[in-house]
Design a protein around this motif. Structure first.
Motif, PDB file in Angstrom:
ATOM      1  N   TRP A 173       0.669  -1.216  -0.076  1.00  0.00           N
ATOM      2  CA  TRP A 173       0.123   0.063  -0.142  1.00  0.00           C
ATOM      3  C   TRP A 173       1.065   1.284  -0.018  1.00  0.00           C
ATOM      4  O   TRP A 173       0.590   2.073  -0.601  1.00  0.00           O
ATOM      5  CB  TRP A 173      -0.921  -0.004   1.282  1.00  0.00           C
ATOM      6  N   GLU A 185      -6.410   6.209   1.561  1.00  0.00           N
ATOM      7  CA  GLU A 185      -7.879   6.593   1.397  1.00  0.00           C
ATOM      8  C   GLU A 185      -8.267   7.372   0.057  1.00  0.00           C
ATOM      9  O   GLU A 185      -9.339   6.938  -0.368  1.00  0.00           O
ATOM     10  CB  GLU A 185      -8.086   7.767   2.417  1.00  0.00           C
ATOM     11  N   TRP A 187      -6.621   6.824  -2.799  1.00  0.00           N
ATOM     12  CA  TRP A 187      -6.926   5.375  -3.693  1.00  0.00           C
ATOM     13  C   TRP A 187      -7.959   4.905  -3.604  1.00  0.00           C
ATOM     14  O   TRP A 187      -8.725   4.551  -4.689  1.00  0.00           O
ATOM     15  CB  TRP A 187      -5.567   4.723  -3.393  1.00  0.00           C
ATOM     16  N   LYS A 188      -8.529   4.741  -2.528  1.00  0.00           N
ATOM     17  CA  LYS A 188      -9.928   3.949  -2.395  1.00  0.00           C
ATOM     18  C   LYS A 188     -11.060   4.577  -3.037  1.00  0.00           C
ATOM     19  O   LYS A 188     -11.651   4.197  -3.617  1.00  0.00           O
ATOM     20  CB  LYS A 188     -10.187   3.331  -0.871  1.00  0.00           C
ATOM     21  N   ARG A 189     -10.921   6.045  -2.476  1.00  0.00           N
ATOM     22  CA  ARG A 189     -12.047   6.995  -3.048  1.00  0.00           C
ATOM     23  C   ARG A 189     -12.289   7.156  -4.538  1.00  0.00           C
ATOM     24  O   ARG A 189     -12.988   7.135  -5.236  1.00  0.00           O
ATOM     25  CB  ARG A 189     -12.189   8.194  -2.035  1.00  0.00           C
ATOM     26  N   MET A 192     -10.356   3.400  -7.197  1.00  0.00           N
ATOM     27  CA  MET A 192     -11.325   2.267  -7.022  1.00  0.00           C
ATOM     28  C   MET A 192     -12.630   2.619  -6.535  1.00  0.00           C
ATOM     29  O   MET A 192     -13.596   1.812  -6.823  1.00  0.00           O
ATOM     30  CB  MET A 192     -10.831   1.376  -5.815  1.00  0.00           C
TER      31      MET A 192
END
Length: 247
Positions: A173, A185, A187-189, A192
């Motif tokens: 990560w 965070e 990257w997730k939001r 992805m």
């Protein structure tokens, strides 16, 4: 060297050379290893070549092979130097769970300081003195539990597998964040998030949907997530320790 029988670096006496007027500089395994670790921390283990180390020390690469004959030997020395940073008591406290928790957190800290460490440690068999010190502490933590040596070595191996995989995932990560410039965070939001929303809205994977919408684990800080997983492993071990022994 090709055709020569490989001998563990731990069985090879170290060469000591004095430096002085008219003499070429003398080096030591520790000096070479610390230079390699510094390079690997900044650029990865693959950057810690003998040529690069020699350049940092101001000498020729061939001169260093008198101290560290093979590159695999250098890896063993690097691993053991990193393991020397793990601070543990001289013996078990009698609280096996507390001892293993302490050890796990120390290994995680060392793994994050040296992002190359776990990949090297899990890709080659090595038994340097500091690694043996750490392993002996892990084994001795189970003293007095009533477990036989096969169970003890099995549990230590299981615990190591969890610790190493968790650290590698966390490092992955961090490396992705450096590569993309996005923290986990974001990257997730941002990366992805749109795809995950599409998958959730499709309803095709209901348990995955629950893991996204209901699970708190995914939102824990890395250290909290590591400790939660560690506690689950230790709970499983505790369930197999004879009931008359402390858990």
């Amino acid at each position: 060297m090709a055709g020569e029988e490989a001998t563990s670096i731990w069985m090879q006496p170290e060469v000591h050379e004095r430096s002085g007027p008219g003499r070429r500089p003398g080096y030591s395994r520790e000096q070479i290893t610390r230079t390699a670790v510094r390079i690997a921390d900044a650029e990865g283990a693959e950057a810690a070549t003998m040529r690069r180390i020699a350049g940092e020390l101001g000498t020729g690469a061939m001169s260093l092979y008198r101290y560290v004959p093979r590159h695999d030997d250098l890896f063993d020395l690097m691993i053991d130097l990193a393991m020397s940073e793990i601070e543990i008591p001289g013996g078990p406290s009698g609280d096996w769970r507390g001892d293993l928790t302490l050890l796990a957190r120390q290994i995680r800290a060392a793994g994050l300081r040296h992002p190359w460490l776990i990949a090297l440690l899990t890709s080659r068999p090595t038994l340097g003195p500091h690694l043996l010190r750490v392993h002996e502490f892990a084994l001795s933590s189970f003293t007095g539990t009533g477990l036989d040596i096969d169970d003890i070595t099995g549990f230590v191996g299981m615990l190591n597998d969890y610790i190493h995989s968790a650290i590698r995932r966390e490092i992955g990560w961090l490396e992705e964040a450096r590569r993309t410039g996005l923290d986990p965070e974001r990257w997730k939001r941002d990366y992805m998030g749109p795809y995950v929303r599409q998958v959730v809205e499709s309803g095709a994977f209901p348990l995955f949907n629950r893991s996204v919408l209901e699970s708190r684990t995914a939102h824990l800080a890395p250290e909290e997530r590591f400790r939660l997983g560690l506690d689950r492993i230790l709970d499983a071990i505790a369930a197999l320790i004879p009931s008359r022994c402390p858990r």
